[in-house]
Each structure stands twice: as C-alpha cells, then as structure tokens.
Design a protein around this motif. Structure first.
Motif, mmCIF file in Angstrom:
data_model
loop_
_atom_site.group_PDB
_atom_site.id
_atom_site.type_symbol
_atom_site.label_atom_id
_atom_site.label_comp_id
_atom_site.label_asym_id
_atom_site.label_seq_id
_atom_site.Cartn_x
_atom_site.Cartn_y
_atom_site.Cartn_z
ATOM 1 N N GLY A 1 0.819 -1.197 0.000
ATOM 2 C CA GLY A 1 0.000 0.000 0.000
ATOM 3 C C GLY A 1 0.853 1.246 0.000
ATOM 4 O O GLY A 1 2.047 1.211 -0.315
ATOM 5 N N ARG A 2 0.283 2.372 0.415
ATOM 6 C CA ARG A 2 0.947 3.660 0.341
ATOM 7 C C ARG A 2 1.404 4.192 1.690
ATOM 8 O O ARG A 2 1.980 5.276 1.760
ATOM 9 N N ALA A 3 1.147 3.479 2.740
ATOM 10 C CA ALA A 3 1.523 3.959 4.079
ATOM 11 C C ALA A 3 2.994 3.690 4.350
ATOM 12 O O ALA A 3 3.468 2.559 4.188
ATOM 13 N N TRP A 4 3.717 4.699 4.813
ATOM 14 C CA TRP A 4 5.147 4.521 5.036
ATOM 15 C C TRP A 4 5.416 3.495 6.126
ATOM 16 O O TRP A 4 6.476 2.862 6.132
ATOM 17 N N SER A 5 4.460 3.304 7.023
ATOM 18 C CA SER A 5 4.649 2.346 8.112
ATOM 19 C C SER A 5 4.726 0.903 7.638
ATOM 20 O O SER A 5 5.151 0.021 8.385
ATOM 21 N N GLN A 6 4.315 0.645 6.416
ATOM 22 C CA GLN A 6 4.362 -0.709 5.861
ATOM 23 C C GLN A 6 5.721 -1.063 5.275
ATOM 24 O O GLN A 6 5.923 -2.192 4.824
ATOM 25 N N TYR A 7 6.621 -0.105 5.271
ATOM 26 C CA TYR A 7 7.946 -0.324 4.699
ATOM 27 C C TYR A 7 8.952 -0.478 5.834
ATOM 28 O O TYR A 7 9.067 0.401 6.693
ATOM 29 N N ALA A 8 9.695 -1.575 5.821
ATOM 30 C CA ALA A 8 10.550 -1.927 6.953
ATOM 31 C C ALA A 8 11.952 -1.341 6.871
ATOM 32 O O ALA A 8 12.594 -1.134 7.903
ATOM 33 N N TYR A 9 12.419 -1.118 5.663
ATOM 34 C CA TYR A 9 13.805 -0.678 5.485
ATOM 35 C C TYR A 9 13.833 0.611 4.672
ATOM 36 O O TYR A 9 13.060 0.776 3.721
ATOM 37 N N TRP A 10 14.777 1.490 5.039
ATOM 38 C CA TRP A 10 14.841 2.819 4.441
ATOM 39 C C TRP A 10 16.265 3.188 4.078
ATOM 40 O O TRP A 10 17.227 2.816 4.777
ATOM 41 N N GLY A 11 16.380 3.931 2.971
ATOM 42 C CA GLY A 11 17.661 4.496 2.613
ATOM 43 C C GLY A 11 17.916 5.783 3.387
ATOM 44 O O GLY A 11 17.084 6.227 4.176
ATOM 45 N N GLN A 12 19.056 6.387 3.120
ATOM 46 C CA GLN A 12 19.463 7.575 3.862
ATOM 47 C C GLN A 12 18.811 8.853 3.326
ATOM 48 O O GLN A 12 18.843 9.883 3.997
ATOM 49 N N GLY A 13 18.243 8.792 2.151
ATOM 50 C CA GLY A 13 17.595 9.954 1.557
ATOM 51 C C GLY A 13 18.523 10.723 0.643
ATOM 52 O O GLY A 13 19.738 10.761 0.854
ATOM 53 N N THR A 14 17.940 11.324 -0.385
ATOM 54 C CA THR A 14 18.704 12.143 -1.309
ATOM 55 C C THR A 14 17.885 13.402 -1.617
ATOM 56 O O THR A 14 16.677 13.331 -1.839
ATOM 57 N N GLN A 15 18.559 14.534 -1.623
ATOM 58 C CA GLN A 15 17.873 15.815 -1.798
ATOM 59 C C GLN A 15 17.601 16.082 -3.276
ATOM 60 O O GLN A 15 18.492 15.950 -4.118
ATOM 61 N N VAL A 16 16.369 16.461 -3.552
ATOM 62 C CA VAL A 16 15.969 16.921 -4.884
ATOM 63 C C VAL A 16 15.449 18.344 -4.727
ATOM 64 O O VAL A 16 14.524 18.593 -3.951
#
Length: 121
Positions: free
Chosen positions: A102-117
C-alpha cells in the motif's frame, strides 16, 4: 537486514528531469519511493513489486514519474520528468516485505538515507 543506498538527487530547473537510483542488498516484496519536504509529512511517491513489476502512483506524480526495477542488479529507479518546484524534498527509497504494502510509510521496513531533490522556478 536489507540495506538501501540511494543516488541521483540534485538541483534542476522546473521542467527538467532527474533519475534516482536505489541499490538494495536483498530482495523483498516491493519497493517504494517517498519524499518529505520541510515541515510536511512523508509522502508516498511510487511503488513497484519485484515480481511482476506492478506499479502504483499518487495523482500528484502520475504521468510525470516512472518507477522501474532491474532485477539482475537489485536496483530500483525513479525517473522524474516535468519537475515542479513543489517536488522539492528529500526522497527516500524504502523496502517492504509485503508484496502489496500500500501507500503507508509504516508498511515499509527498510529505508535508505535519503537524497535531496531541489527544483528551482
């Protein structure tokens, strides 16, 4: 444990394009991209299933952004075209164990560090 490494952010003028990449150390059910602008909540941008390649987009990016995956490289991409200043944010790659998270961020277990756009007007 799945590790995600993003790349490809930067500064672009409105109407321009950028492609983000996310290399993952392991295969999960689905991958997603989220973004977060200062003072705003984390927002769903796109998702793709590793098996079958089914995708999902919110109306705010549909027709402008395309998510894809390279199963041989365990890498997911986000092609962003016709960028607007309101697309400015930190973009995060995320991995979900579920095939249909789905679209909820809570359903995603692993995350990258992020990149600025950053999109300038």
């Amino acid at each position: 444990q799945v590790q995600l490494v993003e790349s490809g952010g930067g500064l672009v003028q409105a109407g321009g394009s950028l492609r983000l990449s996310c290399a993952t150390s392991g295969r999960t059910g689905a991958m997603g991209w989220f973004r977060q602008a200062p003072g705003k909540e984390r927002e769903f941008v796109a998702s793709i299933r590793w098996t079958g390649g089914g995708t999902d987009y919110p109306d705010s990016v549909k027709g402008r952004f395309t998510i894809s995956r390279d199963t041989a490289k365990n890498t997911v991409y986000l092609q962003m075209n016709s960028l607007k200043p309101e697309d400015t944010a930190v973009y995060y790659c995320a991995a979900a164990m579920k095939i249909f998270p789905g679209r909820a961020w809570s359903q995603y277990a692993y995350w990258g560090q992020g990149t600025q756009v950053t999109v300038s007007s």
